[in-house]
Design a protein around this motif. Sequence first.
Motif, mmCIF file in Angstrom:
data_model
loop_
_atom_site.group_PDB
_atom_site.id
_atom_site.type_symbol
_atom_site.label_atom_id
_atom_site.label_comp_id
_atom_site.label_asym_id
_atom_site.label_seq_id
_atom_site.Cartn_x
_atom_site.Cartn_y
_atom_site.Cartn_z
ATOM 1 N N GLU A 232 0.873 -1.113 0.017
ATOM 2 C CA GLU A 232 -0.010 0.067 -0.059
ATOM 3 C C GLU A 232 0.807 1.462 -0.048
ATOM 4 O O GLU A 232 0.715 2.372 -0.598
ATOM 5 N N LEU A 233 1.949 1.284 0.692
ATOM 6 C CA LEU A 233 2.824 2.604 0.964
ATOM 7 C C LEU A 233 3.563 2.739 -0.234
ATOM 8 O O LEU A 233 3.696 3.764 -0.670
ATOM 9 N N PHE A 234 4.266 1.661 -0.621
ATOM 10 C CA PHE A 234 5.380 1.545 -1.758
ATOM 11 C C PHE A 234 5.189 1.117 -3.171
ATOM 12 O O PHE A 234 5.824 1.162 -3.841
ATOM 13 N N GLY A 235 3.780 0.394 -3.075
ATOM 14 C CA GLY A 235 3.422 -0.150 -4.433
ATOM 15 C C GLY A 235 4.505 -1.480 -4.539
ATOM 16 O O GLY A 235 5.154 -1.859 -3.932
ATOM 17 N N HIS A 236 4.048 -2.156 -5.766
ATOM 18 C CA HIS A 236 4.550 -3.262 -6.148
ATOM 19 C C HIS A 236 4.933 -3.529 -7.636
ATOM 20 O O HIS A 236 4.251 -2.933 -8.368
ATOM 21 N N GLU A 237 5.962 -4.513 -7.845
ATOM 22 C CA GLU A 237 6.085 -4.753 -9.239
ATOM 23 C C GLU A 237 5.304 -5.881 -9.763
ATOM 24 O O GLU A 237 4.890 -6.840 -8.741
ATOM 25 N N LYS A 238 5.226 -6.050 -10.963
ATOM 26 C CA LYS A 238 4.195 -7.118 -11.469
ATOM 27 C C LYS A 238 5.055 -8.377 -11.104
ATOM 28 O O LYS A 238 6.176 -8.691 -11.232
ATOM 29 N N GLY A 239 4.017 -9.391 -10.533
ATOM 30 C CA GLY A 239 4.756 -10.700 -10.050
ATOM 31 C C GLY A 239 5.563 -10.777 -8.738
ATOM 32 O O GLY A 239 6.156 -11.849 -8.306
ATOM 33 N N ALA A 240 5.360 -9.759 -8.141
ATOM 34 C CA ALA A 240 6.093 -9.356 -6.784
ATOM 35 C C ALA A 240 5.606 -10.665 -5.704
ATOM 36 O O ALA A 240 6.258 -10.978 -4.906
ATOM 37 N N PHE A 241 4.424 -10.793 -6.015
ATOM 38 C CA PHE A 241 3.819 -12.110 -5.034
ATOM 39 C C PHE A 241 2.516 -12.328 -5.689
ATOM 40 O O PHE A 241 2.040 -11.803 -6.781
ATOM 41 N N THR A 242 1.695 -13.431 -5.016
ATOM 42 C CA THR A 242 0.634 -14.186 -5.672
ATOM 43 C C THR A 242 -0.378 -12.863 -5.756
ATOM 44 O O THR A 242 -0.766 -12.345 -4.623
ATOM 45 N N GLY A 243 -0.916 -12.619 -7.188
ATOM 46 C CA GLY A 243 -2.057 -11.864 -7.212
ATOM 47 C C GLY A 243 -1.664 -10.582 -7.609
ATOM 48 O O GLY A 243 -2.181 -9.646 -7.907
ATOM 49 N N ALA A 244 -0.231 -10.153 -7.726
ATOM 50 C CA ALA A 244 0.382 -8.950 -8.162
ATOM 51 C C ALA A 244 0.424 -9.152 -9.748
ATOM 52 O O ALA A 244 1.477 -9.594 -10.492
ATOM 53 N N THR A 245 -0.884 -9.014 -10.489
ATOM 54 C CA THR A 245 -0.904 -9.088 -11.801
ATOM 55 C C THR A 245 -0.302 -7.734 -12.772
ATOM 56 O O THR A 245 -0.053 -8.117 -13.826
ATOM 57 N N ALA A 246 -0.028 -6.811 -12.057
ATOM 58 C CA ALA A 246 0.490 -5.688 -12.814
ATOM 59 C C ALA A 246 0.950 -4.659 -11.832
ATOM 60 O O ALA A 246 1.232 -4.960 -10.592
ATOM 61 N N GLN A 247 2.031 -3.897 -12.360
ATOM 62 C CA GLN A 247 2.724 -3.032 -11.516
ATOM 63 C C GLN A 247 1.652 -1.911 -10.616
ATOM 64 O O GLN A 247 0.894 -1.484 -11.632
ATOM 65 N N ARG A 248 1.865 -1.615 -9.375
ATOM 66 C CA ARG A 248 1.128 -0.817 -8.711
ATOM 67 C C ARG A 248 1.853 0.200 -8.147
ATOM 68 O O ARG A 248 2.811 0.081 -7.632
ATOM 69 N N ARG A 249 1.308 1.627 -8.184
ATOM 70 C CA ARG A 249 2.128 2.748 -7.629
ATOM 71 C C ARG A 249 1.526 2.896 -6.305
ATOM 72 O O ARG A 249 0.307 2.583 -5.863
ATOM 73 N N GLY A 250 2.303 2.842 -5.072
ATOM 74 C CA GLY A 250 1.955 2.810 -3.786
ATOM 75 C C GLY A 250 1.482 4.614 -3.320
ATOM 76 O O GLY A 250 1.802 5.426 -4.117
ATOM 77 N N ARG A 251 1.197 4.655 -2.061
ATOM 78 C CA ARG A 251 0.615 6.096 -1.653
ATOM 79 C C ARG A 251 1.722 7.082 -1.654
ATOM 80 O O ARG A 251 1.604 8.234 -2.072
ATOM 81 N N PHE A 252 2.933 6.504 -1.590
ATOM 82 C CA PHE A 252 4.075 7.374 -1.583
ATOM 83 C C PHE A 252 4.038 8.234 -3.111
ATOM 84 O O PHE A 252 4.259 9.395 -3.156
ATOM 85 N N GLU A 253 4.141 7.316 -3.947
ATOM 86 C CA GLU A 253 4.115 7.867 -5.538
ATOM 87 C C GLU A 253 2.889 8.614 -5.565
ATOM 88 O O GLU A 253 3.021 9.558 -6.420
ATOM 89 N N GLN A 254 1.724 8.238 -5.526
ATOM 90 C CA GLN A 254 0.547 8.964 -5.757
ATOM 91 C C GLN A 254 0.718 10.470 -4.834
ATOM 92 O O GLN A 254 0.080 11.383 -5.401
ATOM 93 N N ALA A 255 1.248 10.493 -3.872
ATOM 94 C CA ALA A 255 1.277 11.825 -3.047
ATOM 95 C C ALA A 255 2.671 12.595 -3.294
ATOM 96 O O ALA A 255 2.846 13.565 -2.958
ATOM 97 N N ASN A 256 3.050 12.313 -4.566
ATOM 98 C CA ASN A 256 4.454 12.770 -4.991
ATOM 99 C C ASN A 256 4.019 14.181 -5.210
ATOM 100 O O ASN A 256 3.208 14.817 -5.887
ATOM 101 N N GLY A 257 4.979 15.223 -4.379
ATOM 102 C CA GLY A 257 4.597 16.551 -4.559
ATOM 103 C C GLY A 257 3.725 17.173 -3.717
ATOM 104 O O GLY A 257 3.503 18.588 -3.365
ATOM 105 N N GLY A 258 2.801 16.508 -3.039
ATOM 106 C CA GLY A 258 1.756 16.860 -2.168
ATOM 107 C C GLY A 258 2.171 16.413 -0.711
ATOM 108 O O GLY A 258 3.339 16.294 0.033
#
Length: 474
Positions: free
Chosen positions: A209-235
């Motif tokens: 949730e905080l840092f996001g994950h890469e595709k295939g990082a764990f079971t169910g991680a079917t795509a890269q995901r941006r975490g809350r830190f990236e979503q809040a960049n600049g804010g």
Amino acid sequence: MSQANSVWIADDDKSIRWVLEKALTQAGIETRCFENGDELLGNLESDVPDAIISDIRMPGIDGLKLLSRITAAHPGLPVIITTAHSDLDSAVASYQGGAFEYLPKPFDIDEAVATTQRALQHAHKNRNLLPEQAPLEATEIIGEAPAMQEVFRAIGRLSQSNITVLINGESGTGKELVAQALHRHSPRAAKPFIALNMAAIPKDLMESELFGHEKGAFTGATAQRRGRFEQANGGTLFLDEIGDMPADTQTRLLRVLADGEFYRVGGHTPVKVDVRIIAATHQNLEKLVKNNTFREDLFHRINVIRIHLPRLSERREDIPKLMQHFFTRAGNELNVDPKRLRPETEEYLCQMEWQGNVRQLENTCRWLTVMAAGREIHIDDLPPELLERPQGEAAPASNWQDNLKRWADQELMLGRDKLLDRAVPQFERIMIESALKYTHGRRRDAANLLGWGRNTLTRKIKELGMGGSDDDDD
């Protein structure tokens, strides 16, 4: 130019001018008083003091416009803003407009003198231009209680800062609202505000949730995901209930705060971010540090500026306005007329403990908007849990001295006078009614219970217009 340590006072209240003038003169400060801001501005064309004390609401130009004119024409001239109508917008607007300090009325006169002396010291050391800001948007934070004024002042002081803030307060006190206000009145206002509640996320998903994950990082991680830190960049990233953050996530968070970069879960490329952290908790973090459940170095990293939010029971004078706000909002959402409280209902609710704080109050207003039949809310319209008190809990009116003090504080904050002219007759009426009820109308017995003579009781009943014949007792 006027000589050193001169202060001009602008206030349409003659008593305020007199008190300030006397106190400052005794402190060795030369003063000059004006009934309005226009008069003060006219005199600024030929003379300039070392500091100014100005009310906000005055005939003609108001205090905030006066502040703007002064800071534009005389950069570095400290202005202390005072007001009896304290709210977040005026507090933030005062600081953003360049005010040296903001004092809600009624202020402590010693504090006013000390603040003025600090302003004079500042004036002699620093004459730099103070920035002006765009008009502020409306806020949902309501509060005239002294404890909330401290919160408003803190938000105002932090309005030009990117500094990390820790908000302490019980559940339901409005920590996220304060975090949003800090963001909205900051240089990051145009960038995202992202909120994340640590207590609501399973521990094994928190890092993703905080840092996001890469595709295939764990079971169910079917795509890269941006975490809350990236979503809040600049804010701003608001981390609620940070005391519930697991130890390994605390370690990763500390590294991000130190380095400004992190790796997504399963990633090998560092991600750079520029994020302001606002954290909040209802827990005692110092105690968690002593128990080794919260990292001490992380605590010191986030505990830069701390804001404490009071319990609702510590700001009872705000309850009527809060309920009015929540009734209006609920009415708009449901397309119905807002509910209104009967005076006895408002008094009853103001005396409750409100263990769930503002959130419980808001939920009660929503419940009443849906469930109460009429527009006016009577005590018996309240939800059952507010009418049935837990065993051992005192009735809300049990400590009448505290209730009386709260009433007096509220009346004084609203600028009302002649309190005893209203309070004493009401007090005597209540005592007489209670004594007569206890004695089944026998005035001689009631007078004995009250410590009066029979004639005194009869006279009081007549003065208070309570009616009844003179011989209802025997």
